[in-house]
Design a protein around this motif. Structure first.
Motif, PDB file in Angstrom:
ATOM      1  N   ARG A  91      37.826  28.491  38.278  1.00 17.78           N
ATOM      2  CA  ARG A  91      37.666  29.780  38.971  1.00 17.78           C
ATOM      3  C   ARG A  91      36.633  29.608  40.070  1.00 17.78           C
ATOM      4  O   ARG A  91      35.493  29.245  39.816  1.00 17.78           O
ATOM      5  N   SER A 142      35.244  31.485  43.851  1.00 20.06           N
ATOM      6  CA  SER A 142      35.300  32.626  44.764  1.00 20.06           C
ATOM      7  C   SER A 142      34.497  32.319  46.023  1.00 20.06           C
ATOM      8  O   SER A 142      33.520  31.554  45.986  1.00 20.06           O
ATOM      9  N   CYS A 157      39.099  35.041  45.640  1.00 21.54           N
ATOM     10  CA  CYS A 157      38.875  34.400  44.338  1.00 21.54           C
ATOM     11  C   CYS A 157      40.172  33.768  43.843  1.00 21.54           C
ATOM     12  O   CYS A 157      41.210  34.438  43.757  1.00 21.54           O
ATOM     13  N   TRP A 158      40.098  32.467  43.526  1.00 18.58           N
ATOM     14  CA  TRP A 158      41.224  31.748  42.919  1.00 18.58           C
ATOM     15  C   TRP A 158      40.916  31.497  41.446  1.00 18.58           C
ATOM     16  O   TRP A 158      39.822  31.044  41.108  1.00 18.58           O
ATOM     17  N   GLU A 159      41.901  31.773  40.598  1.00 21.53           N
ATOM     18  CA  GLU A 159      41.781  31.476  39.171  1.00 21.53           C
ATOM     19  C   GLU A 159      42.989  30.640  38.758  1.00 21.53           C
ATOM     20  O   GLU A 159      44.136  31.064  38.918  1.00 21.53           O
ATOM     21  N   PRO A 190      48.690  38.534  46.122  1.00 16.05           N
ATOM     22  CA  PRO A 190      48.910  39.850  46.726  1.00 16.05           C
ATOM     23  C   PRO A 190      50.032  39.767  47.760  1.00 16.05           C
ATOM     24  O   PRO A 190      50.236  38.712  48.383  1.00 16.05           O
ATOM     25  N   THR A 195      46.335  32.428  40.332  1.00 16.26           N
ATOM     26  CA  THR A 195      46.121  33.830  40.658  1.00 16.26           C
ATOM     27  C   THR A 195      45.114  33.948  41.791  1.00 16.26           C
ATOM     28  O   THR A 195      44.004  33.419  41.699  1.00 16.26           O
ATOM     29  N   ARG A 245      42.956  36.630  43.974  1.00 17.98           N
ATOM     30  CA  ARG A 245      42.451  38.003  44.057  1.00 17.98           C
ATOM     31  C   ARG A 245      41.652  38.160  45.346  1.00 17.98           C
ATOM     32  O   ARG A 245      40.841  37.301  45.693  1.00 17.98           O
ATOM     33  N   GLN A 287      39.308  41.061  47.415  1.00 19.14           N
ATOM     34  CA  GLN A 287      38.597  42.343  47.414  1.00 19.14           C
ATOM     35  C   GLN A 287      38.031  42.594  48.812  1.00 19.14           C
ATOM     36  O   GLN A 287      37.130  41.890  49.271  1.00 19.14           O
TER      37      GLN A 287
END
Length: 291
Positions: free
Chosen positions: A10, A12, A21-23, A39, A65, A67, A69
């Motif tokens: 993880r 960010s 952020c990559w997970e 997204p 994943t 994310r 923000q």
């Protein structure tokens, strides 16, 4: 270097548009299977993402994943003039039809979903930090895989050494086992000869001797076990993906251990074959998680 297929990473990064952020979560799988979760506005990066991952990973199921923000303090808001005008028009029509007309306040309008919009991120400026953050996450994932791989390597090397010791033990016991079996065979043949001479059926005597000779001979199985263990040790030194090859070698080791058990003529050989199967199964379980 051996790599496990199980890992987590993880990472960010803060950009001018907001936080990226990559997970990454990886588990064992027969082939490389990439499951991106992006997204909608970042779907254009999926092809580049798959190509980048395929350059570094060969096997495993990988959930990726992303994310994002938005930093509204930096980017700011934008008023949806079209939606505001529609709301005001509807409010005016309701005021005409209502006996108790009330005008919409500015706060009422701001609370309406969609009135305030966040500007869409600029993909040209965001794609570079997004992919750079992905690279960092992949490096973290690989480091995790390699740490687990080093532990698996030590375990397999220990089991290979134990397998070699069991094989050596059986070889050392073979002369005594064969001697005792020959004594039992002679006693058995003496008994058979009396019956067979009376029946004049010497073919049956020859069949019995051949069968006993086959039961005694396990040298070939021991040699193949040694060869497979040596091949496992050589494969562990490879820098390529070796999981499938090791899985095949585990099957071959298990096959020879089963044959040794079926030919066993002594409890010590039987126990050795059981110990071999336990050691091989322990290795096989770990091999299932090697890239």
């Amino acid at each position: 270097m051996i790599r496990s297929m199980t890992a987590f990473a993880r990472i960010s990064t803060q950009t001018q548009w907001g936080e990226v952020c990559w997970e990454l979560r990886a588990v064992n799988h027969r082939y490389l299977e990439i499951s991106p979760r992006l997204p909608e506005e970042f779907r254009v990066l999926e092809t580049r993402l798959r190509e980048r991952i395929a350059q570094l990973l060969k096997r495993g199921k990988l959930d990726c994943t992303l994310r994002f923000q938005t930093d509204t303090a930096t980017v700011g808001f934008r008023l949806n003039h079209t939606l505001v005008q529609q709301l005001l028009t509807v409010s005016t029509e309701l005021a005409v039809l209502s006996d108790n007309p009330q005008k919409l306040s500015a706060l009422d309008l701001l609370n309406w979903a969609g009135v305030l919009e966040v500007p869409a991120p600029d993909m040209d400026s965001l794609s570079t930090p997004i992919m750079a953050t992905l690279d960092k996450a992949l490096q973290q994932l690989l480091a995790h895989r390699e740490r687990e791989g080093a532990q698996i390597l030590r375990m397999i090397e220990q089991r290979c050494e134990a397998v070699t010791q069991e094989i050596s033990k059986v070889r050392a016991q073979l002369p005594e086992i064969i001697k005792r079996q020959r004594e039992r065979t002679k006693a058995r043949l003496s008994e058979l000869e009396q019956n067979l001479v009376q029946e004049r059926n010497l073919d049956r005597l020859e069949q019995e001797m051949v069968f006993l000779a086959q039961k005694i001979d396990v040298a070939e199985e021991l040699d193949r076990l040694d060869a497979h263990v040596l091949e496992v040790q050589q494969t562990l030194k490879s820098d390529k993906a070796i999981g499938r090859r090791l899985d095949f070698l585990m099957q071959e080791l298990n096959r020879e251990a089963n044959t040794l058990a079926s030919k066993s003529i002594d409890t010590r050989t039987t126990m050795a074959s059981v110990n071999l199967k336990v050691l091989i199964e322990q290795m096989r379980e770990q091999v299932q998680n090697i890239e």
